[in-house]
Enzyme design. Structure first.
Site, PDB file in Angstrom:
ATOM      1  N   HIS A   1      69.319  17.721  49.257  1.00  0.00           N
ATOM      2  CA  HIS A   1      68.205  18.512  48.731  1.00  0.00           C
ATOM      3  C   HIS A   1      68.601  19.008  47.341  1.00  0.00           C
ATOM      4  CE1 HIS A   1      65.123  21.373  48.141  1.00  0.00           C
ATOM      5  NE2 HIS A   1      65.817  22.445  48.491  1.00  0.00           N
TER       6      HIS A   1
ATOM      7  N   CYS B   1      62.218  23.578  52.792  1.00  0.00           N
ATOM      8  CA  CYS B   1      62.879  22.465  52.094  1.00  0.00           C
ATOM      9  C   CYS B   1      63.455  21.430  53.051  1.00  0.00           C
ATOM     10  CB  CYS B   1      63.976  22.995  51.177  1.00  0.00           C
ATOM     11  SG  CYS B   1      63.349  24.155  49.956  1.00  0.00           S
TER      12      CYS B   1
ATOM     13  N   ASN C   1      63.880  22.502  41.866  1.00  0.00           N
ATOM     14  CA  ASN C   1      63.803  22.422  43.326  1.00  0.00           C
ATOM     15  C   ASN C   1      62.346  22.182  43.714  1.00  0.00           C
ATOM     16  OD1 ASN C   1      63.637  22.955  46.067  1.00  0.00           O
ATOM     17  ND2 ASN C   1      64.896  24.800  46.000  1.00  0.00           N
TER      18      ASN C   1
HETATM   19  N1  ACO Z   1      68.348  34.400  33.749  1.00  0.00           N
HETATM   20  C1  ACO Z   1      69.309  35.247  33.366  1.00  0.00           C
HETATM   21  N2  ACO Z   1      69.946  36.052  34.224  1.00  0.00           N
HETATM   22  C2  ACO Z   1      69.590  35.987  35.519  1.00  0.00           C
HETATM   23  C3  ACO Z   1      68.567  35.131  35.977  1.00  0.00           C
HETATM   24  C4  ACO Z   1      67.935  34.312  35.019  1.00  0.00           C
HETATM   25  N3  ACO Z   1      66.960  33.441  35.356  1.00  0.00           N
HETATM   26  N4  ACO Z   1      68.433  35.301  37.307  1.00  0.00           N
HETATM   27  C5  ACO Z   1      69.332  36.212  37.673  1.00  0.00           C
HETATM   28  N5  ACO Z   1      70.024  36.643  36.610  1.00  0.00           N
HETATM   29  C6  ACO Z   1      71.100  37.619  36.538  1.00  0.00           C
HETATM   30  C7  ACO Z   1      71.089  38.566  37.719  1.00  0.00           C
HETATM   31  O1  ACO Z   1      70.213  39.634  37.494  1.00  0.00           O
HETATM   32  C8  ACO Z   1      72.546  39.016  37.745  1.00  0.00           C
HETATM   33  O2  ACO Z   1      72.730  39.989  36.752  1.00  0.00           O
HETATM   34  P1  ACO Z   1      73.735  41.234  37.019  1.00  0.00           P
HETATM   35  O3  ACO Z   1      75.080  40.618  37.194  1.00  0.00           O
HETATM   36  O4  ACO Z   1      73.586  42.016  35.775  1.00  0.00           O
HETATM   37  O5  ACO Z   1      73.216  41.891  38.234  1.00  0.00           O
HETATM   38  C9  ACO Z   1      73.310  37.761  37.286  1.00  0.00           C
HETATM   39  O6  ACO Z   1      72.346  36.938  36.631  1.00  0.00           O
HETATM   40  C10 ACO Z   1      73.948  37.001  38.427  1.00  0.00           C
HETATM   41  O7  ACO Z   1      72.976  36.868  39.438  1.00  0.00           O
HETATM   42  P2  ACO Z   1      73.299  36.109  40.781  1.00  0.00           P
HETATM   43  O8  ACO Z   1      72.087  36.091  41.636  1.00  0.00           O
HETATM   44  O9  ACO Z   1      74.564  36.645  41.391  1.00  0.00           O
HETATM   45  O10 ACO Z   1      73.623  34.664  40.198  1.00  0.00           O
HETATM   46  P3  ACO Z   1      74.106  33.381  40.979  1.00  0.00           P
HETATM   47  O11 ACO Z   1      75.293  32.829  40.333  1.00  0.00           O
HETATM   48  O12 ACO Z   1      74.163  33.581  42.459  1.00  0.00           O
HETATM   49  O13 ACO Z   1      72.933  32.348  40.683  1.00  0.00           O
HETATM   50  C11 ACO Z   1      71.022  31.448  41.778  1.00  0.00           C
HETATM   51  C12 ACO Z   1      71.630  32.675  41.104  1.00  0.00           C
HETATM   52  C13 ACO Z   1      70.913  30.351  40.766  1.00  0.00           C
HETATM   53  C14 ACO Z   1      69.645  31.829  42.288  1.00  0.00           C
HETATM   54  C15 ACO Z   1      71.938  31.003  42.931  1.00  0.00           C
HETATM   55  O14 ACO Z   1      72.280  32.098  43.743  1.00  0.00           O
HETATM   56  C16 ACO Z   1      71.291  29.959  43.796  1.00  0.00           C
HETATM   57  O15 ACO Z   1      71.024  28.860  43.370  1.00  0.00           O
HETATM   58  N6  ACO Z   1      71.064  30.287  45.086  1.00  0.00           N
HETATM   59  C17 ACO Z   1      70.422  29.367  45.983  1.00  0.00           C
HETATM   60  C18 ACO Z   1      68.948  29.366  45.747  1.00  0.00           C
HETATM   61  C19 ACO Z   1      68.297  28.262  46.550  1.00  0.00           C
HETATM   62  O16 ACO Z   1      68.803  27.181  46.622  1.00  0.00           O
HETATM   63  N7  ACO Z   1      67.202  28.560  47.176  1.00  0.00           N
HETATM   64  C20 ACO Z   1      66.653  27.529  47.986  1.00  0.00           C
HETATM   65  C21 ACO Z   1      65.250  27.677  48.092  1.00  0.00           C
HETATM   66  S1  ACO Z   1      64.797  26.389  49.170  1.00  0.00           S
HETATM   67  C22 ACO Z   1      63.356  26.789  49.973  1.00  0.00           C
HETATM   68  O17 ACO Z   1      63.289  26.676  51.166  1.00  0.00           O
HETATM   69  C23 ACO Z   1      62.204  27.280  49.162  1.00  0.00           C
END
Ligand code: ACO
Length: 347
Positions: free
Chosen positions: A250, A113, A280
């Site tokens: 980003h 990214c 994203n």
């Molecule tokens: N729908 C419903 N529930 C979900 C989903 C979904 N799509 N995905 C995860 N959950 C659940 C999990 O299983 C977890 O359940 P549990 O509490 O029973 O275990 C709960 O939701 C919370 O999960 P977390 O991962 O702790 O949620 P978080 O608030 O951290 O949000 C997210 C997750 C959105 C992925 C966040 O961590 C995030 O945005 N992280 C950064 C990701 C990112 O920017 N990546 C960049 C990629 S860039 C590149 O180079 C490709």
């Protein structure tokens, strides 16, 4: 050092739209969860016949047209992508051919990214050194091809798209202020394996090349890393966060963007946000957001724009630029700008 200016910006997303309601029918998720945790409402997905280079070509033609340049005017094409059509030839070469940019060299950059900013930084160095006068810089992705559509933790986040700009040597403005960082020790927090990975004893390689990530770890990293990178570029221009007119981060997650704006003490409206429409799009996200900001008239003469990004590597960085439309005809004015530190503090 020769100065650089943005002569034209373009963006393109495929027609296919995947909404949160569509995803509710594919995995155990909900529109409310996705919107609350990410801000994303829909994303665009490439049709089977589309590839990164076909999206890139569309965005590139728009950027070139707005710059009122011909393909033959280009000296170099740099494309940033993590999802090239193939391992080679480069997406840049395919775009160079598609445009008919016969004089231009071409190569790809991959910094996940962060790729677009790495490509843009590279372009400024070519121009600054006098090695090129006009460089087409592209960020384009078909992330839908490396998303595991059964993994709700990642499939709700990503989308396809392309952004492009033409950077040209300029008699005014100044050298860019930018920082690029990497911490390869954290590679396993965000990665996608490819066909050339290590083999096991039986000679078998990776069976898939999906995106894998430690979401919460990346979230914390992203807010801190982008904030500090913006502070670094501001410091080198002897400016403070209050001097930023528009933050173009980003577009990974609305909460990450808001976290960076808050940490910098900026009001939320000073951050460009379009993640709700595209998700994203990795290396396409910053050029698409910058292009949309210009189209919306959010880049006034002299506006100081801070770009910042993060991604797999882990890699992160920032770039500071000053927008100027001086001497540009009105119909193209919204998408042209001069890249320069806002103030060189006596240099
Ligand atoms: N729908 C419903 N529930 C979900 C989903 C979904 N799509 N995905 C995860 N959950 C659940 C999990 O299983 C977890 O359940 P549990 O509490 O029973 O275990 C709960 O939701 C919370 O999960 P977390 O991962 O702790 O949620 P978080 O608030 O951290 O949000 C997210 C997750 C959105 C992925 C966040 O961590 C995030 O945005 N992280 C950064 C990701 C990112 O920017 N990546 C960049 C990629 S860039 C590149 O180079 C490709």
């Amino acid at each position: 050092m020769i100065h650089s200016r943005i002569a034209g910006l373009g963006r393109y997303v495929p027609e296919g739209v995947l909404t949160n309601a569509d995803l509710e029918r594919m995995v155990a998720t909900s529109d409310q969860w996705i919107v609350d945790r990410t801000g994303i409402r829909e994303r665009h997905v490439a049709a089977p016949h589309e590839t990164t280079s076909t999206l890139a070509l569309r965005a590139a033609r728009i950027a070139l047209g707005r710059a009122r340049l011909e393909p033959e005017d280009l000296d170099l094409v740099i494309a940033s992508t993590t999802t090239p059509d193939g391992l080679f030839p480069s997406v840049a070469s395919l775009v160079q051919d598609g445009l008919g940019a016969r004089r231009a060299g071409a190569f790809d950059v991959n910094a996940a990214c962060m790729g677009f900013m790495s490509a843009l930084a590279t372009a400024t160095q070519f121009i600054g050194a006098g090695s090129a006068r006009r460089v087409l810089v592209i960020g384009a992705e078909v992330l839908s091809r490396i998303v595991n559509w059964e993994d709700r933790g990642t499939c709700v986040l990503f989308g396809d798209g392309a952004g492009a700009l033409v950077l040209e040597a300029s008699a005014f403005g100044g050298p860019l202020s930018f920082v690029l960082h990497s911490d390869g020790a954290r590679a396993k927090q965000l990665y996608a394996e490819g066909p050339c990975g290590p083999r096991d004893g039986d000679g078998n390689g990776p069976s898939e090349c999906y995106i894998h990530m430690d979401g919460p770890a990346i979230f914390k990293f992203a807010v801190h890393a982008m904030t500090e990178a913006v502070r670094e570029t501001l410091a080198s221009a002897r400016l403070g966060p209050g001097d930023i007119d528009l933050l173009v981060p980003h577009q990974a997650n609305l909460r990450i963007i808001q976290g960076v704006a808050k940490a910098l003490g900026l009001p939320p409206e000073r951050a460009m946000v379009n993640v709700q429409k595209y998700g994203n799009t990795s290396s396409a996200s910053i050029p698409m957001a910058l292009c949309e900001a210009a189209e919306e008239g959010r880049l006034d003469e002299g506006a100081r724009v801070a770009l910042c990004g993060f991604g797999g590597g882990l890699a992160w960085g920032s770039m500071l630029l000053e927008w100027s439309t001086t001497g540009v005809a009105p119909e193209g004015g919204g998408t042209r700008g001069v890249l320069a530190p806002a103030h060189r503090g006596g240099e």
